[in-house]
Design a protein around this motif. Sequence first.
Motif, PDB file in Angstrom:
ATOM      1  N   LYS A   9       0.813  -1.220   0.000  1.00  0.00           N
ATOM      2  CA  LYS A   9       0.000   0.000   0.000  1.00  0.00           C
ATOM      3  C   LYS A   9       0.844   1.267   0.000  1.00  0.00           C
ATOM      4  CE  LYS A   9      -3.938  -2.129   2.330  1.00  0.00           C
ATOM      5  NZ  LYS A   9      -3.468  -3.512   2.407  1.00  0.00           N
ATOM      6  N   ALA A  10       2.117   1.139   0.318  1.00  0.00           N
ATOM      7  CA  ALA A  10       2.984   2.315   0.354  1.00  0.00           C
ATOM      8  C   ALA A  10       4.310   1.987  -0.318  1.00  0.00           C
ATOM      9  CB  ALA A  10       3.222   2.733   1.801  1.00  0.00           C
ATOM     10  N   MET A  11       4.939   3.004  -0.870  1.00  0.00           N
ATOM     11  CA  MET A  11       6.244   2.826  -1.471  1.00  0.00           C
ATOM     12  C   MET A  11       7.273   3.628  -0.657  1.00  0.00           C
ATOM     13  SD  MET A  11       4.319   1.444  -3.596  1.00  0.00           S
ATOM     14  CE  MET A  11       3.187   2.713  -4.012  1.00  0.00           C
ATOM     15  N   PRO A  12       8.481   3.095  -0.522  1.00  0.00           N
ATOM     16  CA  PRO A  12       8.867   1.745  -0.926  1.00  0.00           C
ATOM     17  C   PRO A  12       8.436   0.707   0.121  1.00  0.00           C
ATOM     18  CG  PRO A  12      10.742   2.882   0.044  1.00  0.00           C
ATOM     19  CD  PRO A  12       9.597   3.870   0.036  1.00  0.00           C
ATOM     20  N   THR A  13       8.178  -0.495  -0.366  1.00  0.00           N
ATOM     21  CA  THR A  13       7.945  -1.629   0.518  1.00  0.00           C
ATOM     22  C   THR A  13       8.938  -2.712   0.117  1.00  0.00           C
ATOM     23  OG1 THR A  13       5.607  -1.188   0.922  1.00  0.00           O
ATOM     24  CG2 THR A  13       6.313  -3.455   1.165  1.00  0.00           C
ATOM     25  N   PHE A  14       9.550  -3.322   1.110  1.00  0.00           N
ATOM     26  CA  PHE A  14      10.500  -4.409   0.875  1.00  0.00           C
ATOM     27  C   PHE A  14       9.927  -5.673   1.473  1.00  0.00           C
ATOM     28  CE2 PHE A  14      12.711  -0.455   0.892  1.00  0.00           C
ATOM     29  CZ  PHE A  14      13.565  -0.555  -0.197  1.00  0.00           C
ATOM     30  N   ILE A  15       9.861  -6.717   0.662  1.00  0.00           N
ATOM     31  CA  ILE A  15       9.304  -7.985   1.127  1.00  0.00           C
ATOM     32  C   ILE A  15      10.359  -9.079   0.975  1.00  0.00           C
ATOM     33  CG2 ILE A  15       7.567  -9.767   0.640  1.00  0.00           C
ATOM     34  CD1 ILE A  15       5.619  -7.565  -0.064  1.00  0.00           C
ATOM     35  N   ILE A  16      10.535  -9.847   2.046  1.00  0.00           N
ATOM     36  CA  ILE A  16      11.422 -11.015   1.983  1.00  0.00           C
ATOM     37  C   ILE A  16      10.520 -12.230   1.805  1.00  0.00           C
ATOM     38  CG2 ILE A  16      13.150 -12.400   3.186  1.00  0.00           C
ATOM     39  CD1 ILE A  16      13.877  -9.863   4.793  1.00  0.00           C
ATOM     40  N   MET A  17      10.852 -13.047   0.817  1.00  0.00           N
ATOM     41  CA  MET A  17      10.029 -14.215   0.517  1.00  0.00           C
ATOM     42  C   MET A  17      10.876 -15.470   0.463  1.00  0.00           C
ATOM     43  SD  MET A  17       7.586 -12.749  -2.516  1.00  0.00           S
ATOM     44  CE  MET A  17       6.418 -14.100  -2.513  1.00  0.00           C
ATOM     45  N   ARG A  18      10.234 -16.576   0.827  1.00  0.00           N
ATOM     46  CA  ARG A  18      10.875 -17.878   0.644  1.00  0.00           C
ATOM     47  C   ARG A  18       9.798 -18.870   0.257  1.00  0.00           C
ATOM     48  NH1 ARG A  18      15.984 -20.330   1.732  1.00  0.00           N
ATOM     49  NH2 ARG A  18      15.640 -22.564   1.787  1.00  0.00           N
ATOM     50  N   ASP A  19      10.089 -19.679  -0.756  1.00  0.00           N
ATOM     51  CA  ASP A  19       9.135 -20.678  -1.254  1.00  0.00           C
ATOM     52  C   ASP A  19       7.805 -20.015  -1.618  1.00  0.00           C
ATOM     53  OD1 ASP A  19      11.073 -22.611  -0.806  1.00  0.00           O
ATOM     54  OD2 ASP A  19      10.405 -22.951   1.245  1.00  0.00           O
ATOM     55  N   GLY A  20       7.884 -18.815  -2.165  1.00  0.00           N
ATOM     56  CA  GLY A  20       6.687 -18.123  -2.628  1.00  0.00           C
ATOM     57  C   GLY A  20       5.854 -17.506  -1.522  1.00  0.00           C
ATOM     58  N   VAL A  21       6.355 -17.558  -0.282  1.00  0.00           N
ATOM     59  CA  VAL A  21       5.590 -17.040   0.854  1.00  0.00           C
ATOM     60  C   VAL A  21       6.334 -15.859   1.474  1.00  0.00           C
ATOM     61  CG1 VAL A  21       4.658 -17.609   3.133  1.00  0.00           C
ATOM     62  CG2 VAL A  21       4.695 -19.348   1.335  1.00  0.00           C
ATOM     63  N   GLN A  22       5.585 -14.825   1.814  1.00  0.00           N
ATOM     64  CA  GLN A  22       6.190 -13.664   2.451  1.00  0.00           C
ATOM     65  C   GLN A  22       6.594 -14.010   3.878  1.00  0.00           C
ATOM     66  OE1 GLN A  22       4.061  -9.886   2.094  1.00  0.00           O
ATOM     67  NE2 GLN A  22       4.431  -9.528   4.257  1.00  0.00           N
ATOM     68  N   VAL A  23       7.870 -13.769   4.225  1.00  0.00           N
ATOM     69  CA  VAL A  23       8.319 -14.043   5.584  1.00  0.00           C
ATOM     70  C   VAL A  23       8.580 -12.767   6.378  1.00  0.00           C
ATOM     71  CG1 VAL A  23       9.230 -16.351   5.168  1.00  0.00           C
ATOM     72  CG2 VAL A  23      10.710 -14.373   4.804  1.00  0.00           C
ATOM     73  N   ASP A  24       8.777 -11.650   5.675  1.00  0.00           N
ATOM     74  CA  ASP A  24       8.995 -10.389   6.375  1.00  0.00           C
ATOM     75  C   ASP A  24       8.702  -9.239   5.430  1.00  0.00           C
ATOM     76  OD1 ASP A  24       9.604  -8.656   8.430  1.00  0.00           O
ATOM     77  OD2 ASP A  24      11.631  -9.431   8.755  1.00  0.00           O
ATOM     78  N   LYS A  25       8.462  -8.071   6.035  1.00  0.00           N
ATOM     79  CA  LYS A  25       8.080  -6.906   5.233  1.00  0.00           C
ATOM     80  C   LYS A  25       8.542  -5.646   5.944  1.00  0.00           C
ATOM     81  CE  LYS A  25       3.750  -5.254   3.147  1.00  0.00           C
ATOM     82  NZ  LYS A  25       2.337  -5.626   3.048  1.00  0.00           N
ATOM     83  N   VAL A  26       9.173  -4.747   5.202  1.00  0.00           N
ATOM     84  CA  VAL A  26       9.572  -3.450   5.746  1.00  0.00           C
ATOM     85  C   VAL A  26       8.927  -2.384   4.869  1.00  0.00           C
ATOM     86  CG1 VAL A  26      11.486  -1.866   6.241  1.00  0.00           C
ATOM     87  CG2 VAL A  26      11.799  -4.338   6.543  1.00  0.00           C
ATOM     88  N   VAL A  27       8.166  -1.492   5.499  1.00  0.00           N
ATOM     89  CA  VAL A  27       7.536  -0.416   4.742  1.00  0.00           C
ATOM     90  C   VAL A  27       8.293   0.874   5.028  1.00  0.00           C
ATOM     91  CG1 VAL A  27       5.414   0.893   4.363  1.00  0.00           C
ATOM     92  CG2 VAL A  27       5.292  -1.556   4.864  1.00  0.00           C
ATOM     93  N   GLY A  28       8.697   1.563   3.966  1.00  0.00           N
ATOM     94  CA  GLY A  28       9.395   2.835   4.124  1.00  0.00           C
ATOM     95  C   GLY A  28      10.856   2.751   3.737  1.00  0.00           C
ATOM     96  N   ALA A  29      11.440   3.926   3.479  1.00  0.00           N
ATOM     97  CA  ALA A  29      12.837   4.008   3.037  1.00  0.00           C
ATOM     98  C   ALA A  29      13.751   3.942   4.257  1.00  0.00           C
ATOM     99  CB  ALA A  29      13.053   5.306   2.265  1.00  0.00           C
ATOM    100  N   ASN A  30      14.005   2.733   4.720  1.00  0.00           N
ATOM    101  CA  ASN A  30      14.797   2.539   5.924  1.00  0.00           C
ATOM    102  C   ASN A  30      15.891   1.500   5.650  1.00  0.00           C
ATOM    103  OD1 ASN A  30      15.818   1.911   8.447  1.00  0.00           O
ATOM    104  ND2 ASN A  30      13.843   2.086   9.467  1.00  0.00           N
ATOM    105  N   PRO A  31      17.013   1.947   5.070  1.00  0.00           N
ATOM    106  CA  PRO A  31      18.064   1.009   4.657  1.00  0.00           C
ATOM    107  C   PRO A  31      18.556   0.110   5.788  1.00  0.00           C
ATOM    108  CG  PRO A  31      18.614   3.251   3.976  1.00  0.00           C
ATOM    109  CD  PRO A  31      17.356   3.344   4.773  1.00  0.00           C
ATOM    110  N   GLU A  32      18.786   0.704   6.976  1.00  0.00           N
ATOM    111  CA  GLU A  32      19.319  -0.096   8.092  1.00  0.00           C
ATOM    112  C   GLU A  32      18.355  -1.227   8.453  1.00  0.00           C
ATOM    113  OE1 GLU A  32      18.983   3.282   8.280  1.00  0.00           O
ATOM    114  OE2 GLU A  32      21.091   3.734   7.864  1.00  0.00           O
ATOM    115  N   GLU A  33      17.061  -0.889   8.487  1.00  0.00           N
ATOM    116  CA  GLU A  33      16.060  -1.890   8.863  1.00  0.00           C
ATOM    117  C   GLU A  33      15.988  -3.010   7.827  1.00  0.00           C
ATOM    118  OE1 GLU A  33      13.381  -3.610  11.453  1.00  0.00           O
ATOM    119  OE2 GLU A  33      14.726  -1.919  11.774  1.00  0.00           O
TER     120      GLU A  33
END
Length: 124
Positions: A82-106
């Motif tokens: 719903k917001a940019m940027p969003t970073f999603i970590i996926m494994r085996d086609g499933v989302q395992v984590d998500k970071v919303v916002g421009a937060n490089p360290e996170e």
Amino acid sequence: MDEQLVKSRVVKIDSEESWNYFVSQANTQGCPLVVHFTAAWCIPSVVMNPFFEELALQYLDILFLLVDVDDVKELALKLEVKAMPTFIIMRDGVQVDKVVGANPEEVKKRIDEYLNTIRVNSHS
């Protein structure tokens, strides 16, 4: 070394077909994915692009995908971006984590945490 000569390790996704292709490739290889949902008009997203390229060069066993939400709207809806940027970590086609916002360290921290969990699990 000329920056332009370094081939980007980030794959730009421009259709659901290419998304499905790369996700299934990653699943087959047991390779995690980190996806950057971006938009050309979103300055914080654009600012994160060089950082995302750097991450891709640091973590060679992860596939890094870039999705412009305006190119692949259905995908953003499906993954509830719903917001940019969003970073999603996926494994085996499933989302395992998500970071919303421009937060490089996170983003980097979450990737490291994720990799630590799979390393721990694969040794047990």
